[in-house]
Design a protein around this motif. Structure first.
Motif, short mmCIF file in Angstrom:
data_model
loop_
_atom_site.label_atom_id
_atom_site.label_comp_id
_atom_site.label_asym_id
_atom_site.label_seq_id
_atom_site.Cartn_x
_atom_site.Cartn_y
_atom_site.Cartn_z
N TRP A 156 -61.02 52.75 46.76
CA TRP A 156 -60.78 52.87 45.32
C TRP A 156 -61.79 53.82 44.70
O TRP A 156 -61.42 54.70 43.92
N TRP A 157 -63.08 53.66 45.05
CA TRP A 157 -64.11 54.56 44.51
C TRP A 157 -63.86 56.00 44.94
O TRP A 157 -63.95 56.92 44.14
N PRO A 217 -70.23 50.13 46.62
CA PRO A 217 -68.93 49.47 46.49
C PRO A 217 -68.83 48.24 47.38
O PRO A 217 -68.83 48.35 48.61
N ALA A 218 -68.79 47.07 46.77
CA ALA A 218 -68.61 45.80 47.46
C ALA A 218 -69.70 45.53 48.50
O ALA A 218 -69.45 44.90 49.52
N HIS A 254 -62.19 48.56 48.71
CA HIS A 254 -62.99 48.84 47.52
C HIS A 254 -63.61 50.24 47.61
O HIS A 254 -63.63 50.98 46.63
N SER A 288 -70.34 47.37 42.47
CA SER A 288 -69.08 46.74 42.08
C SER A 288 -68.54 45.95 43.26
O SER A 288 -68.98 46.11 44.38
N GLY A 289 -67.59 45.11 42.97
CA GLY A 289 -66.95 44.34 44.03
C GLY A 289 -66.64 42.93 43.57
O GLY A 289 -66.89 42.56 42.42
#
Length: 72
Positions: free
Chosen positions: A6-7, A42-43, A3, A69-70
């Motif tokens: 991805w960011w 992130p996550a 994750h 996010s996550g």
């Protein structure tokens, strides 16, 4: 890791610079008057201390943007 990757890829693709800030550095990184305007989590599922949560809340309360996010 995936994750975060991805960011990092998305920000780099858009030409947006970023720094990786360890939780132990949050208070100094997010203090009023610093250059950071956005914090991406992130996550993130847990924090090491309530102090970290309070620092993040103060940052957001002072107008900082918080993106989390996550998996749900």
């Amino acid at each position: 890791g995936r994750h975060f990757g991805w960011w990092a890829q998305a920000l780099a693709r858009e030409g947006i610079g970023y720094d990786v800030v360890d939780e132990s550095m949050l208070a100094s990184a997010l203090a009023a008057g610093t250059r950071y305007t956005t914090l991406v989590l992130p996550a993130v599922t847990t924090l090491a201390s309530i102090a970290s949560a309070l620092t993040i809340a103060e940052f957001a309360g002072n107008g900082g943007r918080l993106l989390a996010s996550g998996p749900q």
